[in-house]
Design an enzyme around this catalytic site. Structure first.
Site: not given
Length: 764
Positions: A484-486
């Site tokens: 998700s953060d990537c």
């Protein structure tokens, strides 16, 4: 001499790629490469690290840097500046420091647009791979002499003064890693009393002084059972029938964290088969060296619950041990005898292998991470030693190997996309667009090519997988696992770059591909408003009671994380600005719920716990950025005011910040013992305070911190490697080798852009 190759698929017919190997990085030993001067430079770096290994325990990742700086004929032509006491910080001084950093950082970029770097640090990664190659008979072909030399170098470099090895390079000695590294040395050819500076004898003494090898933690018991040093009776049951349970059950595999699921999947296969490798003379010797009584006389079932106190971070609750005992006493005897061994066990083993092959194919045989990779290799070999699956696994082994001045280690898996997304934002913040245009163009192309364009194959939901179309991975497209953060940080990069002229940074990404990224972020939001890392967090958190791993925590079910939530807020706020009508209401609701999650997760001292960086400094930087991006300010948000107060009260005498990795394990703020601050953590704090508007109230803390960063810059324009700043599962630290370049550059850029360009000189 060792050389790093970029984007090379080799000539092995067993390897394949979805994007022509963009982002792939593999080390190769070339006996004819390198001048005598280059070889001397490498040897000097190796000796320097070894001589200072107890002072700075993380390497500086120099071999790749030597190579790329030589290839590009790098020379730092911009003279450095240092700020003296009471001297003013001028825009010119900051700009000079920034240009030096950008010049160096740009040179480290590879031809395909990413920045190769080490991503490692745990000391239980490599030994199981050596065990696997030994058991399968491929040790000599996979690890010839030069490889063995570097593997042993790494082991020697990270042996603690007491003779043991820690969970990671900065950790205190534990039984698990000491046993694994001892056996690894022996398999690689060292005698019982061999190794550099009596490494083997010292390690064996540590093992016997701390309860003996039977006190190794559960993963150690599994690997020693595979080798034949232990009996499988020493391991708690891992019945493969677990994978045949109905999906409505709370403890169904689909509800497990993907990493836990994909570790215990091949483990359950090996356990179900009770696989044991060849009992060679070396294995018999290791039994004698490590056990305190003859193998045949050990009461193996009594060792199941033994664990050295040094290893015990997450003690098993009583209910968990009761379940293991019930399975061991009542269930396993049934499942391993007729008729259940035919009716259930064989079918269960086939089911497990079906899942393993599915995961292998959908990751191009990279698999989700190095721990899982080795277990899947072995499971495929046990199923069919001459099968294509095993051969395809071997072809992807080089993707994990990394060589630095401290030797050869295994990556968790590469951080190519993650690092690139952060570097792009740091470079954009400098406002030196004309200087870095070609660099941004290549990086932009890398990010676009690295987006995952498809969901996992077939009926992926039946294989416990979530959608991945539109996501970005931590490493490269072939890896396949959405993060998700990537995804959020890469989406943010694409949006920011789309606002610049294409003749400078390249053509922008098609809107439909951006929409796919938004879709996956929206799909991941949990009930509390936060974002997990990989898959929706649908399981109940009390399942963590069944965490079987003694040295990690929060490993059983997916959680919602502050950092992932903040990254998604920032990306979607920018997306909403550029594409205001696309899923408008859903995006607005997402942001509102995510903000509530960040406010909810704040601790009583005003900080936020960081799950992927150390620790409260990292979490607070992310949380403050997310809240501000959503429209919150110091004046209208109590959470921001408390967060700012936390950062200001933890600033150190030298003007910086420095937080111990013990903060992550103990879940309370623990400052570094040494007086000197950590430059990476200082950079996080600077950016958190800047985003929270500290310059409008009292910029003095920022000036003090920036002075420290300027004065710490090295001759070539980078910053020194200090303590590890990455972490996972509360207790295991991770080195991100590019962080020492990324974050000081980014912090200086934000400081210059938001403060100095409006104020020509600042006295401190």
């Amino acid at each position: 001499m060792w050389k790093l190759k970029i984007g090379d698929g080799g000539k092995d017919r067993n390897i394949f790629s979805t994007n022509n190997f963009v982002g792939r990085q593999t080390w190769e030993f070339d006996p004819d490469a390198g001048t005598s001067q280059e070889k001397a430079q490498v040897e000097a770096a190796r000796q320097h690290f070894y001589d200072n290994r107890f002072e700075v325990k993380a390497c500086s990742d120099l071999l790749w840097r030597f190579q790329i700086l030589k290839e590009k004929n790098f020379k730092q032509t911009i003279e450095s500046v240092k700020i003296k006491d009471e001297e003013e910080i001028s825009e010119e001084n900051v700009a000079i420091t920034l240009r030096r950093a950008v010049h160096h950082l740009s040179t480290l970029q590879s031809n395909d647009g990413h920045w190769p770097a080490l991503n490692a640090g745990p000391l239980f990664y490599f030994p199981p791979l050596v065990f696997c190659m030994y058991v399968t008979g491929h040790l000599d072909s996979i690890f010839p002499y030069e490889y063995r030399k570097e593997i042993l170098r790494y082991i020697y470099c990270h042996q603690n003064e007491d003779g043991g090895w820690g969970l990671h390079v900065e950790g205190h000695s534990i039984m698990f890693c000491t046993v694994l590294n001892y056996i690894c040395m022996r398999i690689l050819g060292e005698g019982p009393n061999g190794g550099k500076e009596d490494a083997c004898a010292r390690a064996r003494k540590w093992i016997h002084d701390h309860g003996s090898v039977t006190h190794v933690s559960s993963w150690g018991k599994i690997w020693l059972s595979v080798l034949g040093i232990f009996d499988w009776c020493a391991s708690n049951p891992m019945p493969p029938e677990f994978w045949m349970l109905p999906s409505f059950l709370l403890k169904h595999p689909a509800k497990m964290l993907c990493y836990c699921r994909l570790v215990y999947m091949p483990m359950s296969y090996l356990y179900g088969k009770r696989f044991v490798g060849p009992i060679t003379p070396l294995i018999l010797m290791l039994r004698e060296e490590l056990l305190t009584q003859p193998y045949e006389k050990v009461n193996w079932k009594k060792t199941r619950h033994l664990c050295a106190k040094e290893d015990l971070y997450y003690p098993h609750p009583l209910i968990q041990d009761l379940i293991w005992d019930s399975l061991y006493i009542f269930v396993e005897p049934l499942l391993t005898h007729w008729p259940f061994n035919k009716l259930l066990r064989e079918k269960a083993l086939q089911t497990v292998m079906k899942h393993i092959h599915y995961e292998d194919e959908n990751s191009r045989y990279i698999t989700i991470g190095c721990v899982e990779k080795v277990l899947c290799i072995l499971a495929c070999w046990v199923e069919d030693p001459n099968g294509d699956a095993f051969k395809k696994h071997l072809a992807r082994l080089p993707d994990y190997l990394w060589v630095s001045e401290d030797g050869m280690t295994l990556h968790s898996f590469g951080s190519q996309t993650w690092d690139a997304s952060l570097i792009i934002q740091a470079l954009l913040a400098t406002n030196l667009i004309e200087d870095v245009g070609p660099i941004l163009t290549k990086a932009h192309e890398f990010i676009k090519k690295s987006q995952v364009r498809d969901n996992p194959s077939g009926d992926f939901k039946s294989m416990y997988r979530h959608i991945s179309k539109g996501s970005w991975t931590f490493s490269d497209k072939d890896h396949g696992w959405q993060v998700s953060d990537c995804t959020a940080e890469s989406l943010k990069c694409c949006l920011l770059l789309s606002m610049l002229p294409p003749e400078i940074v390249g053509e922008k990404m098609e809107p439909e591909m951006l929409y796919d990224s938004v879709n996956i972020l929206l799909s991941l939001q949990g009930k509390k408003g936060g974002l997990p890392a990989w898959e929706p967090s649908e399981a109940v958190e009390w399942l963590e009671l069944f965490n079987p791993i003694e040295f990690l925590e929060e490993i059983v079910v997916e959680r919602e994380y502050v950092e992932c939530t903040s990254s998604a807020i920032q990306a979607l706020v920018l997306f909403k600005k550029l594409y205001p009508e696309h899923r408008k209401k859903e995006v607005e609701n997402f942001i509102a719920n995510a903000v509530r999650f960040l406010e909810y997760k704040q601790t009583s001292d005003g900080s936020w716990y960081g799950n992927w960086g150390i620790c409260f400094t990292y979490g607070s930087w992310f949380a403050l950025n997310g809240l501000v991006a959503a429209g919150k300010t110091y004046d209208n948000c109590a959470a921001i005011r408390k967060g700012v107060e936390f950062l200001l009260t933890t600033q150190r005498e030298d003007g910086g910040w420095g937080e111990s990795h013990l903060s992550s394990s103990k879940k309370i703020y623990v400052p570094l013992e040494r007086s000197q601050s950590n430059i990476v953590q200082t950079s996080w704090a600077i950016m958190g305070l800047i985003h929270a508007g500290q310059m409008e109230r009292d910029p003095t803390p920022l000036h003090r911190a920036v002075k420290l960063i300027i004065n710490f810059q090295q001759e070539e324009g980078d910053w020194p490697q200090q303590e590890l700043t990455g972490v996972f599962m509360k207790n295991c630290m991770l080195q991100y080798a590019m962080y020492r370049d990324i974050f000081p550059t980014w912090a200086l850029a934000e400081y210059r852009r938001r403060i100095l360009l409006a104020s020509p000189a600042v006295a401190i």
